[in-house]
Structure formats: structure tokens, C-alpha cells
Design an enzyme around this catalytic site. Structure first.
Site, PDB file in Angstrom:
ATOM      1  N   TYR A 209     -23.681  10.098 -15.349  1.00 26.28           N
ATOM      2  CA  TYR A 209     -24.584  10.826 -16.250  1.00 26.28           C
ATOM      3  C   TYR A 209     -25.309   9.813 -17.126  1.00 26.28           C
ATOM      4  O   TYR A 209     -24.723   8.814 -17.556  1.00 26.28           O
ATOM      5  CB  TYR A 209     -23.777  11.832 -17.081  1.00 26.28           C
ATOM      6  CG  TYR A 209     -24.625  12.662 -18.022  1.00 26.28           C
ATOM      7  CD1 TYR A 209     -25.875  13.130 -17.635  1.00 26.28           C
ATOM      8  CD2 TYR A 209     -24.164  12.977 -19.292  1.00 26.28           C
ATOM      9  CE1 TYR A 209     -26.657  13.886 -18.502  1.00 26.28           C
ATOM     10  CE2 TYR A 209     -24.925  13.740 -20.162  1.00 26.28           C
ATOM     11  CZ  TYR A 209     -26.186  14.186 -19.756  1.00 26.28           C
ATOM     12  OH  TYR A 209     -26.940  14.921 -20.608  1.00 26.28           O
ATOM     13  N   TYR A 219     -22.061  14.379 -25.884  1.00 30.84           N
ATOM     14  CA  TYR A 219     -21.333  13.781 -24.762  1.00 30.84           C
ATOM     15  C   TYR A 219     -20.406  12.711 -25.324  1.00 30.84           C
ATOM     16  O   TYR A 219     -20.591  11.520 -25.108  1.00 30.84           O
ATOM     17  CB  TYR A 219     -22.308  13.204 -23.739  1.00 30.84           C
ATOM     18  CG  TYR A 219     -21.755  13.109 -22.343  1.00 30.84           C
ATOM     19  CD1 TYR A 219     -21.567  14.251 -21.571  1.00 30.84           C
ATOM     20  CD2 TYR A 219     -21.413  11.879 -21.799  1.00 30.84           C
ATOM     21  CE1 TYR A 219     -21.065  14.169 -20.277  1.00 30.84           C
ATOM     22  CE2 TYR A 219     -20.918  11.781 -20.500  1.00 30.84           C
ATOM     23  CZ  TYR A 219     -20.743  12.933 -19.751  1.00 30.84           C
ATOM     24  OH  TYR A 219     -20.245  12.832 -18.471  1.00 30.84           O
TER      25      TYR A 219
HETATM   26  P1  ZID Z   1     -16.435  20.456 -11.984  1.00 34.37           P
HETATM   27  O1  ZID Z   1     -15.634  21.130 -13.031  1.00 34.37           O
HETATM   28  O2  ZID Z   1     -16.877  21.264 -10.825  1.00 34.37           O
HETATM   29  O3  ZID Z   1     -15.692  19.180 -11.397  1.00 34.37           O
HETATM   30  C1  ZID Z   1     -14.830  18.355 -12.129  1.00 34.37           C
HETATM   31  C2  ZID Z   1     -13.500  18.392 -11.386  1.00 34.37           C
HETATM   32  O4  ZID Z   1     -12.644  17.368 -11.879  1.00 34.37           O
HETATM   33  C3  ZID Z   1     -12.748  19.704 -11.564  1.00 34.37           C
HETATM   34  O5  ZID Z   1     -12.524  20.275 -10.290  1.00 34.37           O
HETATM   35  C4  ZID Z   1     -11.433  19.270 -12.190  1.00 34.37           C
HETATM   36  O6  ZID Z   1     -10.363  20.055 -11.730  1.00 34.37           O
HETATM   37  C5  ZID Z   1     -11.333  17.832 -11.708  1.00 34.37           C
HETATM   38  N1  ZID Z   1     -10.427  16.954 -12.447  1.00 34.37           N
HETATM   39  C6  ZID Z   1     -10.350  16.736 -13.787  1.00 34.37           C
HETATM   40  N2  ZID Z   1      -9.386  15.852 -14.056  1.00 34.37           N
HETATM   41  C7  ZID Z   1      -8.832  15.480 -12.866  1.00 34.37           C
HETATM   42  C8  ZID Z   1      -7.782  14.594 -12.481  1.00 34.37           C
HETATM   43  N3  ZID Z   1      -7.088  13.910 -13.377  1.00 34.37           N
HETATM   44  N4  ZID Z   1      -7.488  14.471 -11.169  1.00 34.37           N
HETATM   45  C9  ZID Z   1      -8.169  15.165 -10.247  1.00 34.37           C
HETATM   46  N5  ZID Z   1      -9.176  16.013 -10.534  1.00 34.37           N
HETATM   47  C10 ZID Z   1      -9.496  16.169 -11.834  1.00 34.37           C
HETATM   48  O7  ZID Z   1     -17.678  19.809 -12.757  1.00 34.37           O
HETATM   49  P2  ZID Z   1     -18.930  18.956 -12.261  1.00 34.37           P
HETATM   50  O8  ZID Z   1     -19.390  19.339 -10.910  1.00 34.37           O
HETATM   51  O9  ZID Z   1     -19.892  19.054 -13.405  1.00 34.37           O
HETATM   52  O10 ZID Z   1     -18.345  17.474 -12.250  1.00 34.37           O
HETATM   53  C11 ZID Z   1     -18.405  16.628 -11.144  1.00 34.37           C
HETATM   54  C12 ZID Z   1     -18.962  15.278 -11.529  1.00 34.37           C
HETATM   55  O11 ZID Z   1     -20.350  15.434 -11.856  1.00 34.37           O
HETATM   56  C13 ZID Z   1     -18.291  14.648 -12.772  1.00 34.37           C
HETATM   57  O12 ZID Z   1     -18.149  13.266 -12.577  1.00 34.37           O
HETATM   58  C14 ZID Z   1     -19.317  14.922 -13.867  1.00 34.37           C
HETATM   59  O13 ZID Z   1     -19.233  14.015 -14.929  1.00 34.37           O
HETATM   60  C15 ZID Z   1     -20.596  14.749 -13.067  1.00 34.37           C
HETATM   61  N6  ZID Z   1     -21.781  15.272 -13.759  1.00 34.37           N
HETATM   62  C16 ZID Z   1     -21.923  16.612 -13.956  1.00 34.37           C
HETATM   63  C17 ZID Z   1     -22.977  17.081 -14.710  1.00 34.37           C
HETATM   64  C18 ZID Z   1     -23.245  18.546 -14.866  1.00 34.37           C
HETATM   65  O14 ZID Z   1     -24.232  18.960 -15.460  1.00 34.37           O
HETATM   66  N7  ZID Z   1     -22.405  19.412 -14.281  1.00 34.37           N
HETATM   67  C19 ZID Z   1     -23.783  16.125 -15.415  1.00 34.37           C
HETATM   68  C20 ZID Z   1     -23.693  14.776 -15.046  1.00 34.37           C
HETATM   69  C21 ZID Z   1     -22.656  14.363 -14.263  1.00 34.37           C
HETATM   70  C22 ZID Z   1     -24.041  16.441 -16.821  1.00 34.37           C
HETATM   71  O15 ZID Z   1     -23.070  16.528 -17.558  1.00 34.37           O
HETATM   72  N8  ZID Z   1     -27.840  17.226 -18.556  1.00 34.37           N
HETATM   73  C23 ZID Z   1     -26.720  17.558 -19.202  1.00 34.37           C
HETATM   74  C24 ZID Z   1     -25.476  17.311 -18.636  1.00 34.37           C
HETATM   75  C25 ZID Z   1     -25.391  16.725 -17.382  1.00 34.37           C
HETATM   76  C26 ZID Z   1     -26.550  16.408 -16.731  1.00 34.37           C
HETATM   77  C27 ZID Z   1     -27.776  16.663 -17.330  1.00 34.37           C
END
Ligand code: ZID
Length: 267
Positions: A209, A219
Site C-alpha cells: 500500500y 494507516y
Molecule cells: P483480507 O481481510 O481479505 O485479507 C487479509 C487476510 O490476512 C485475512 O484473510 C486474514 O485472515 C489474514 N491474516 C491476518 N493475519 C494472519 C496471519 N498471522 N497468518 C495468516 N493469515 C493472516 O484483506 P485484503 O484483501 O484487504 O488484504 C490482502 C492484502 O492486500 C494485504 O496485504 C493488504 O495490506 C493489502 N492491501 C489491501 C488494501 C485494501 O483496500 N483492501 C489496500 C492496500 C493493500 C488498502 O488498504 N486506499 C485505501 C486503502 C488501501 C488502498 C487504497
């Protein structure tokens, strides 16, 4: 076809699910690593068809998930799992069936030799053990996706973040990629040199991000630091894994998606 392991899917709202669908649509076999506290509900929902609508691929068929592995990416080895986690009800309760199942399967498949640690402990959720389980089940993978992050103090500004919260964010969101890749590299297909570039090689991907480079209020909790580390680590690991193992390492800076994680931080 290629085989992909996607770490960080617990429902059909996140990036992991969307990436899995794209890979499935391109013909890949899908393996998933799911965080233990979310495992039971994810598997139950899958089994009961709750995700069937979002499993539909462009050709009308349904994405198949060949296997779901319990995973906690903050632990590398069995010795890392502390006593309070081992006895935590969420873990013990939610993962019991699958862990028992995997335990039995591993016992039967691998014979008794060398499996003592596993037989006395159900904690095959650590990075090392998950990679070993995948190896026993499928031999190798081509694609590794890290789609997970966790920052317990994400809603606190950096200056109000505790050491514990900061390190937890780094552990779950940054080192987890190092650990996963490190343990999966031995079972990733190394590709070959063709016209002096590496082709058909194993490939890994994480999600980052832009708060790593620019100030994004909200954040917090060290999550901005965690993404900065993730991006730097991606460069270093691309250098190391590219030269040593002919494996690609990338990260994509994601746009906003209304996932569970994003909603939890009010984005
Ligand atoms: P998600 O909740 O679908 O996935 C996160 C997963 O991590 C979940 O399934 C959790 O169960 C799992 N998890 C947590 N801790 C553990 C652990 N210890 N072991 C194993 N699993 C674990 O959320 P997602 O799809 O948003 O996240 C996936 C990736 O995308 C992460 O790396 C985020 O940081 C990244 N990401 C998401 C977003 C977003 O908007 N959803 C953005 C950037 C990066 C973002 O935050 N403007 C504002 C915000 C953003 C972008 C633009």
C-alpha cells in the site's frame, strides 16, 4: 497447468480471493492458506455453497479450491508457537477437525519416521510445516501469493503505537512474506533460461500500500512501516531468489477494496 498457493483468504471479499479467481480462470490449480481463527467458518461457508456465486469464472464454471491449509504466518517453526496460543480456544476450537485430518493424513502418507514432532503437536500451521504439507500433497508449486496483513494497533497514529503493536504489524505483514517465500522456495519450480532471460519460472507476489511512501493518516500502528519493509524486502528477495533460485519476487501496490481488513480500519 500451474499450481498456486495463495496465503490470506478467509472469505470472498479480499484480494486473495480475486487473485485466486484470476489464476483459476487462467487454468491454475488453487491451494489456499487460511488464518487459523478464520478457518472453520471459511471451510464451512465453502462447503455450504455460500461462495458459489462468487466462484463463477468467466467461462461459467466454478473455481475449485483443491485444498485449504491452516496457516499462521507469524510462526516459522513449531517451537515458535507459544503456550497461550496453543491453548487458545479460537485456535483449538476452530482448527480441530482440519488439523486432526491433516495429522492423520500426514501420518498415513509419510509413515512414522521423522514425524514425531508432528504427531505430538497439531501445529502444522507454521510456515515451515505448511510448505512441507504442500510438498507431500502436491510436490511443487509455481506461484506463491502473499495476501495477508495484520496490525493490531492500526487505528493508532505511529507516535502512539506500542513496541509490541509495531513489531506485531511487521511480523504479520512483512516478515510473514520472507518466511513464506523462504519455506516455499525449495518446492517452487525454478524455470529456465531462454534467450538469456528466465522464463516459465516460479513467481511470488504480495500486496502493498502506498502509505509506505506517503503519509496516509489512519494507516497507523506501524502498518506504514510494515509496507515500507515489505517493499524493500521485495527488492532484496527478488535479487536473492532471482539469482539463486530463478524465482521472481514482486509486490503490487493495491487500490482500495472493501475487504474485511479494509473495513476493520475504516477505509
Ligand atoms: P483480507 O481481510 O481479505 O485479507 C487479509 C487476510 O490476512 C485475512 O484473510 C486474514 O485472515 C489474514 N491474516 C491476518 N493475519 C494472519 C496471519 N498471522 N497468518 C495468516 N493469515 C493472516 O484483506 P485484503 O484483501 O484487504 O488484504 C490482502 C492484502 O492486500 C494485504 O496485504 C493488504 O495490506 C493489502 N492491501 C489491501 C488494501 C485494501 O483496500 N483492501 C489496500 C492496500 C493493500 C488498502 O488498504 N486506499 C485505501 C486503502 C488501501 C488502498 C487504497
Amino acid at each position: 497447468g500451474k499450481r498456486a498457493f495463495i496465503a490470506g483468504i478467509a472469505d470472498d471479499n479480499g484480494y486473495g480471493w480475486a487473485i485466486a479467481k484470476s489464476l483459476a480462470a487462467a487454468g491454475a490449480e488453487i491451494l489456499v492458506g487460511t488464518w487459523v481463527p478464520a478457518l472453520n467458518i471459511f471451510e464451512t461457508s465453502l462447503r455450504r455453497g455460500k461462495f458459489d456465486e462468487s466462484r463463477v469464472l468467466p467461462d461459467g464454471s466454478l473455481m475449485e479450491i483443491t485444498k485449504v491449509y491452516p496457516l499462521d504466518a507469524v510462526f516459522d517453526n513449531l517451537e515458535d508457537v507459544p503456550e497461550d496460543i496453543k491453548t487458545n480456544k479460537r485456535y483449538a476450537g476452530s482448527s480441530k477437525w482440519t488439523v486432526q485430518f491433516l495429522k492423520l493424513k500426514r501420518f498415513v502418507g509419510a509413515g512414522i519416521g521423522g514425524q514425531i514432532a508432528f504427531l505430538t503437536s497439531p501445529w502444522n500451521i507454521v510456515c515451515l510445516e505448511v510448505a512441507e504439507s504442500v510438498k507431500q500433497d502436491f510436490g511443487s508449486i509455481d506461484i506463491l501469493v502473499h495476501s495477508l496483513a495484520n496490525g493490531p494497533e492500526v487505528s493508532k497514529p505511529l507516535l502512539e503505537t506500542s513496541r509490541k503493536g509495531y513489531l506485531a504489524a511487521l511480523s504479520a505483514s512483512s516478515y510473514s512474506y520472507v518466511s513464506l517465500l523462504k519455506h516455499f522456495i525449495p518446492i517452487m519450480n525454478p524455470g529456465m533460461f531462454l534467450h538469456s532471460i528466465i522464463q516459465q519460472c516460479g513467481s511470488s507476489l504480495s500486496l502493498t500500500y502506498i502509505a509506505s511512501e506517503r503519509i496516509i493518516p489512519g494507516y497507523g500502528g506501524g502498518m506504514s512501516s510494515a509496507k515500507a519493509a515489505l517493499e524493500s524486502d521485495t527488492r532484496v528477495m527478488a535479487f536473492e531468489a532471482g539469482r539463486k533460485h530463478r524465482i521472481r519476487v514482486n509486490t503490487i501496490s493495491a487500490g482500495p477494496l472493501g475487504s474485511r481488513a479494509a473495513k476493520a480500519i475504516g477505509f
